[in-house]
Design a protein around this motif. Structure first.
Motif, PDB file in Angstrom:
ATOM      1  N   ILE A 145       0.843  -1.198   0.000  1.00 49.11           N
ATOM      2  CA  ILE A 145       0.000   0.000   0.000  1.00 49.11           C
ATOM      3  C   ILE A 145       0.879   1.250   0.000  1.00 49.11           C
ATOM      4  O   ILE A 145       0.634   2.207  -0.734  1.00 49.11           O
TER       5      ILE A 145
ATOM      6  N   GLU B  88       3.484   1.033  -3.485  1.00 46.12           N
ATOM      7  CA  GLU B  88       3.052   0.792  -4.863  1.00 46.12           C
ATOM      8  C   GLU B  88       1.664   1.324  -5.207  1.00 46.12           C
ATOM      9  O   GLU B  88       1.424   1.732  -6.332  1.00 46.12           O
ATOM     10  N   VAL B  89       0.749   1.323  -4.243  1.00 48.02           N
ATOM     11  CA  VAL B  89      -0.614   1.755  -4.563  1.00 48.02           C
ATOM     12  C   VAL B  89      -0.675   3.281  -4.626  1.00 48.02           C
ATOM     13  O   VAL B  89      -0.138   3.962  -3.760  1.00 48.02           O
ATOM     14  N   THR B  90      -1.310   3.797  -5.668  1.00 47.78           N
ATOM     15  CA  THR B  90      -1.467   5.242  -5.822  1.00 47.78           C
ATOM     16  C   THR B  90      -2.225   5.800  -4.616  1.00 47.78           C
ATOM     17  O   THR B  90      -3.297   5.305  -4.284  1.00 47.78           O
TER      18      THR B  90
ATOM     19  N   PRO C 106      -8.570  11.309  -3.833  1.00 51.43           N
ATOM     20  CA  PRO C 106      -7.517  10.310  -3.545  1.00 51.43           C
ATOM     21  C   PRO C 106      -8.081   8.897  -3.468  1.00 51.43           C
ATOM     22  O   PRO C 106      -7.428   7.938  -3.898  1.00 51.43           O
TER      23      PRO C 106
ATOM     24  N   ALA D 263      -8.416   7.615  -6.951  1.00 43.16           N
ATOM     25  CA  ALA D 263      -7.094   7.291  -7.495  1.00 43.16           C
ATOM     26  C   ALA D 263      -6.579   5.998  -6.874  1.00 43.16           C
ATOM     27  O   ALA D 263      -6.000   5.150  -7.555  1.00 43.16           O
ATOM     28  N   TYR D 264      -6.797   5.862  -5.586  1.00 46.26           N
ATOM     29  CA  TYR D 264      -6.338   4.680  -4.836  1.00 46.26           C
ATOM     30  C   TYR D 264      -6.964   3.409  -5.400  1.00 46.26           C
ATOM     31  O   TYR D 264      -6.323   2.384  -5.549  1.00 46.26           O
TER      32      TYR D 264
ATOM     33  N   THR E 272      -6.509   3.635 -10.181  1.00 45.04           N
ATOM     34  CA  THR E 272      -5.290   3.684 -10.984  1.00 45.04           C
ATOM     35  C   THR E 272      -4.465   2.424 -10.705  1.00 45.04           C
ATOM     36  O   THR E 272      -4.493   1.901  -9.606  1.00 45.04           O
ATOM     37  N   PRO E 273      -3.733   1.949 -11.737  1.00 48.19           N
ATOM     38  CA  PRO E 273      -2.946   0.722 -11.510  1.00 48.19           C
ATOM     39  C   PRO E 273      -1.783   1.004 -10.572  1.00 48.19           C
ATOM     40  O   PRO E 273      -1.177   2.072 -10.650  1.00 48.19           O
ATOM     41  N   PRO E 274      -1.468   0.074  -9.678  1.00 49.84           N
ATOM     42  CA  PRO E 274      -0.320   0.265  -8.788  1.00 49.84           C
ATOM     43  C   PRO E 274       0.969   0.184  -9.571  1.00 49.84           C
ATOM     44  O   PRO E 274       1.011  -0.417 -10.649  1.00 49.84           O
ATOM     45  N   LYS E 275       2.013   0.827  -9.041  1.00 50.76           N
ATOM     46  CA  LYS E 275       3.336   0.709  -9.657  1.00 50.76           C
ATOM     47  C   LYS E 275       3.704  -0.760  -9.651  1.00 50.76           C
ATOM     48  O   LYS E 275       3.575  -1.421  -8.631  1.00 50.76           O
ATOM     49  N   SER E 276       4.154  -1.273 -10.785  1.00 50.43           N
ATOM     50  CA  SER E 276       4.530  -2.684 -10.756  1.00 50.43           C
ATOM     51  C   SER E 276       5.937  -2.781 -10.220  1.00 50.43           C
ATOM     52  O   SER E 276       6.854  -2.172 -10.752  1.00 50.43           O
ATOM     53  N   GLY E 277       6.070  -3.510  -9.117  1.00 51.60           N
ATOM     54  CA  GLY E 277       7.356  -3.607  -8.443  1.00 51.60           C
ATOM     55  C   GLY E 277       8.394  -4.313  -9.292  1.00 51.60           C
ATOM     56  O   GLY E 277       9.408  -3.758  -9.673  1.00 51.60           O
TER      57      GLY E 277
END
Lengths: 541, 174
Positions: free
Chosen positions: A76, A79-81, B39, B42-43, B46-51
Motif C-alpha cells: 500500500i 506501490e498503490v497510488t 484520492p 485514485a487509490y 489507478t494501476p499500482p506501480k509494478s514492483g
C-alpha cells in the motif's frame, strides 16, 4: 425546475417522511448561549466517519494475517497510488480523534453539562472515550512491524497483571503463549468487526440523549429566546470540521509515518514504545515496582475510569455560569499539567534507538547495492562530492550519466589528479586510499538517473556498516546481494536466521557461537559492530 | 442586525446572512468530500506501480521441437501478485513454424479458460469443454471461442527458447 424539486420533495415526504425528519432535526432550537464551544462533538463524529472511510480503503488492499499484513501494508505504501496518503489519514486520524474526543469531554466537564438530567449522556460519552482508546490499542498491532509487535507485547503483559482477571484477560486476548497469530486475529476482529458497529450504536444513543434533553443551557439562557440549530450552528460545526480536516490532511501529507522492519519476536534489542496518548500510563507504571506494579497498571487507571463515570453523581450542585466553575477548571488544569508532565518525562527518558531503523515505507533502491557500492556512498558523502555534483549544480557534471562513457580506471586516475586527466578541471584531488577510490568508482559506475535516489536515501548506519564490511574484507568469504565469495554463508536473509545480539557476539569469537566455523575473529569498535550488524540485518532476503 | 423601522431591509439582510451560512456549509463540505474522494478514486482505480518485471523463463533447446508437432511444455515461473511473489507451475503449447520461428500458446482456451489439447488425428487444437477448435496458428475454426489462442512473448538466445509474458490478441495489436 423549482416546481419539480418541490413535487419530488413532497413525494419523498409522503412516502418516507425523510425531508420532514431532516427539517425537524435541523430546526431544533438551541439555547442562546450555544456557539463555538459546542463544536467538538460534531468534529469527533466527523473524524469517526473519516476513520471508517480510510479504514475501509486500507482493508481493500490489506491481508489481515501476520507477515502478510506487513507485506500488504508495504505494498500500500510503496506501490498503490495514494496509499501513503490514505494510511497517513488513518494513522493521524486516530490521534486527532483522541484529541477531539478528550476536548469534547473537557468542554462538557468545564461547563457542567453532565448534570441532571444528562448523567446517562455523560456516561455513554465515557464509554465512547474508552472505545476510542481501544481502537488505538488494537489498531497499533495491525502493521505487524517491530513497533506494533513489541508495543502489543507490553500491552498484553499489563492486561495479564490485572488482579484476578489477569489470566482470563490473557486468554481473551489470545496471548496465552505470547503475542501471535491468535492475538492478531482477535485485535483485528475487535478493530474492524466489533468496535465500528458498537461505536455507531453508541453514537446514535448519545445523540438521541442530547436531543431528548436538548443542548445544555447556561444560567441566564431561560430569559433569552432560543435560536435554531440551522444554519448558524451547523455552519460553526462545519467550519470546525473543516479546520480539523485541514490539520489532518496536512499531517497525512507532511508527516511521514514510518514502517519498521517486520515483527521479530526474537529481537532482544528493541525498546517498545506505546503511542503518544498512552505514554502517560507507561510513565505512571514506572513509579510502581514489584508487587505494587498492579497499582499503576490496573488499579489507578481503573479508579480513574470509575471516577469519570461517577462525575455526575459526585457533583450534584446547581448549574452555575462556566466562569464560576473554578473547581472544575482547576481540576482540568491540574490534570493537563499532570498528563503533560508524565508524557514529557516518558519522552525524555526514551533511550536513543539502540539499533538504527530502516523506514520500509519509502523506496529502498539502496538495498540492492553491493557493499562496495554502499561504501562508495559513504565516501561520496564524506568527501562532500554533492556540493559540486548534485543535480542542478553547474559546478561539476551530473554524475548519474558519467558511467556511460567513463570506466573505473579513468575515474580513479581522475580522483587522484583531476586536472591531469581532464585539463582545466577545478576539482580538488580526492584524498583517499586505493581501496576507497575503488569503492567510490564502483558506486559511480552503478549510478543511473533511475536509482540516484539511493544516494540520498541510503541510511547512514548502512553506508557506515558497508565501510566496515569492506575494511574487513568480508566479501572474501561471504556474499551480499550476490556479490562476493561463497566460502561462508550468504549474508542476505541473516535477519531470518539469527538475532542481532547473536551476530554482534559472533564477530569477536566466531567459534564460540558456531563451532567449526573458519571465520577469523574481528575486534570491532562498538560503533562499527552496531552499524555493520544493522546493515546486514537490513539486507533483502 | 435588525434595524428599527426598516423591516424589508432587515429581512433582506437576514436572508443574505442565511445564504452566506448555507453556502459556507455546502462549500466546506464539498471541499472535504473532494479531498477525501479524489484520492480514494485514485487509490482504487489507478494501476499500482509494478514492483518487479516478470523475468524470461528458459524452456530448453530450440531444436528439440519438431516443426508441425505442437508440444506441451511445463515450467515454473515467479509471478508477482501484488505483495506476493508466487512460484507457480505453468505450461505452454510450443509450435515450431515452417519458417523456423516459434510460437508459444497459453494453455487455456480463450472461451472460458479450459485446458485444450492437440488432436494429432485432426491436426487441430480441441477444447473439451465447449468444443472450440483452433488451427495450428492459434486461429479459431469453430466453437464459442471469441479470439485466437493467447501467446507468450518469445525470444531465442544461444539456441534456447525463452518465454516472457502471456499476451492476448488485443494487447499484441496495441
Amino acid at each position: 425546475m423549482k416546481r419539480q424539486v418541490e413535487s419530488l420533495v413532497a413525494w419523498l415526504e409522503d412516502r418516507t417522511g425523510l425531508p420532514g425528519a431532516i427539517a425537524h432535526f435541523l430546526d431544533e432550537k438551541i439555547p442562546a448561549s450555544g456557539g463555538w464551544h459546542q463544536v467538538f462533538g460534531s468534529v469527533a463524529m466527523f473524524l469517526f466517519l473519516t476513520q471508517a472511510f480510510t479504514g475501509i480503503l486500507l482493508a481493500f488492499n490489506y491481508a489481515p494475517t501476520p507477515g502478510e499484513a506487513y507485506n500488504s501494508l508495504r505494498y500500500i505504501l510503496t506501490e498503490v497510488t495514494g496509499g501513503r496518503l490514505i494510511r497517513g489519514l488513518h494513522h493521524w486520524g486516530a490521534s486527532m480523534m483522541i484529541v477531539v474526543v478528550v476536548l469534547h469531554g473537557v468542554q462538557v466537564f468545564v461547563f457542567g453539562a453532565y448534570k441532571k438530567p444528562r448523567e446517562t449522556t455523560w456516561m455513554l460519552g465515557v464509554v465512547l472515550l474508552l472505545l476510542t482508546l481501544t481502537y488505538g490499542l488494537t489498531g497499533y498491532l495491525l502493521p505487524w512491524d517491530n513497533r506494533a509487535y513489541w508495543g502489543t507485547v507490553v500491552a498484553t503483559k499489563i492486561a495479564a497483571s490485572a488482579p484476578l482477571a489477569g489470566p482470563y484477560m490473557t486468554r481473551l486476548l489470545g496471548a496465552a503463549k505470547g503475542v501471535g497469530v491468535v492475538t492478531f486475529a482477535r485485535f483485528y476482529t475487535v478493530h474492524v468487526l466489533l468496535l465500528p458497529p458498537a461505536t455507531m450504536l453508541l453514537i446514535l444513543a448519545h445523540v438521541y440523549l442530547v436531543r431528548r434533553h436538548g443542548v445544555t443551557p447556561q444560567p441566564g439562557d431561560e430569559a433569552l429566546p432560543r435560536k435554531p440549530f440551522y444554519p448558524v450552528q451547523v455552519f460553526k460545526d462545519t467550519a470546525a470540521i473543516f479546520l480539523a480536516f485541514a490539520v489532518l490532511f496536512t499531517l497525512a501529507v507532511a508527516a511521514k509515518v514510518p514502517l519498521e522492519q517486520l515483527a521479530d519476536p526474537t529481537d532482544t534489542t528493541y525498546i517498545p514504545r506505546p503511542e503518544w496518548y498512552f505514554l502517560f500510563l507507561f510513565q505512571t507504571l514506572k513509579f510502581f515496582e514489584g508487587p505494587l506494579e498492579i497499582v499503576g497498571s490496573t488499579i489507578l487507571p481503573g479508579l480513574a475510569v470509575l471516577a469519570l463515570f461517577a462525575v455526575p453523581f459526585i457533583d450534584r450542585a446547581q448549574m452555575v455560569k462556566v466562569t464560576r466553575r473554578t473547581v472544575a477548571i482547576a481540576f482540568v488544569v491540574l490534570a493537563a499539567i499532570g498528563w503533560s508532565g508524565l508524557t514529557a518525562a516518558a519522552i525524555l527518558s526514551t533511550p536513543r534507538e539502540a539499533v538504527a531503523q530502516v523506514d520500509y515505507s519509502a523506496p529502498t533502491n539502496w538495498i540492492q547495492l553491493s557493499p562496495e557500492e554502499m561504501a562508495g556512498i559513504a565516501y561520496f558523502r564524506q568527501e562532500s562530492c554533492a556540493s559540486c555534483h548534485s543535480a542542478g549544480s553547474s559546478v561539476g557534471p551530473d554524475l548519474t550519466r558519467t558511467a556511460v562513457h567513463k570506466d573505473a580506471a579513468w575515474m580513479i586516475r581522475h580522483f587522484k589528479q583531476p586536472a591531469a586527466v581532464r585539463p582545466g578541471s577545478a576539482m580538488p584531488p580526492v584524498a583517499l586510499g586505493d581501496a576507497q577510490l575503488n569503492s567510490l568508482a564502483a558506486f559511480l559506475l552503478k549510478l543511473t538517473p533511475e536509482n540516484s535516489s539511493a544516494l540520498a536515501e541510503a541510511p547512514d548506519f548502512a553506508v557506515r556498516g558497508a565501510v566496515v564490511y569492506q575494511a574487513g574484507h568480508c566479501a572474501a568469504c561471504h556474499t551480499v546481494n550476490g556479490v562476493g565469495m561463497k566460502v561462508g554463508p550468504p549474508l542476505n536473509g541473516l535477519a531470518k536466521r539469527q538475532t542481532q545480539s547473536w551476530v554482534n557476539d559472533h564477530f569477536a569469537n566466531p567459534q564460540k557461537l558456531s563451532p567449526g566455523s573458519i571465520m577469523p575473529p574481528y575486534q570491532l569498535s562498538a560503533e562499527d559492530k552496531k552499524n555493520l550488524t544493522a546493515y546486514l540485518f537490513s539486507l533483502p532476503e | 442586525m435588525e434595524e428599527l423601522g426598516c423591516a424589508p431591509q432587515a429581512a433582506r439582510s437576514r436572508r443574505s446572512r442565511r445564504g452566506f451560512f448555507q453556502a459556507g456549509i455546502l462549500g466546506l463540505g464539498a471541499a472535504i468530500a473532494a479531498a477525501l474522494g479524489l484520492p480514494a478514486l485514485a487509490y482504487l482505480l489507478t494501476p499500482p506501480k509494478s514492483g518487479q518485471q516478470d523475468a524470461w523463463i528458459e524452456i530448453g533447446e530450440l531444436n528439440k521441437f519438431a516443426a508441425g508437432a505442437p508440444l506441451e511444455v511445463a515450467f515454473r515461473r515467479n509471478r508477482t501478485d501484488a505483495w506476493k511473489v508466487v512460484s507457480e507451475k505453468d505450461t505452454a503449447w510450443v509450435v515450431k513454424r515452417a519458417d523456423g520461428g516459434v510460437t508459444a500458446f497459453g494453455p487455456q482456451c480463450t472461451h472460458l479458460g479450459c485446458a485444450y489439447h492437440w488432436d494429432d488425428g485432426r491436426q487441430q487444437f480441441l477444447c473439451p469443454c465447449h468444443s472450440s477448435l483452433f488451427r495450428i496458428d492459434g486461429s479459431v475454426i469453430s466453437g464459442p471461442a471469441p479470439r485466437p489462442l493467447d501467446r507468450y512473448e518469445t525470444k531465442v538466445e544461444n539456441g534456447k527458447l525463452m518465454l516472457g509474458r502471456l499476451e492476448t490478441l488485443s494487447e499484441r495489436r496495441a
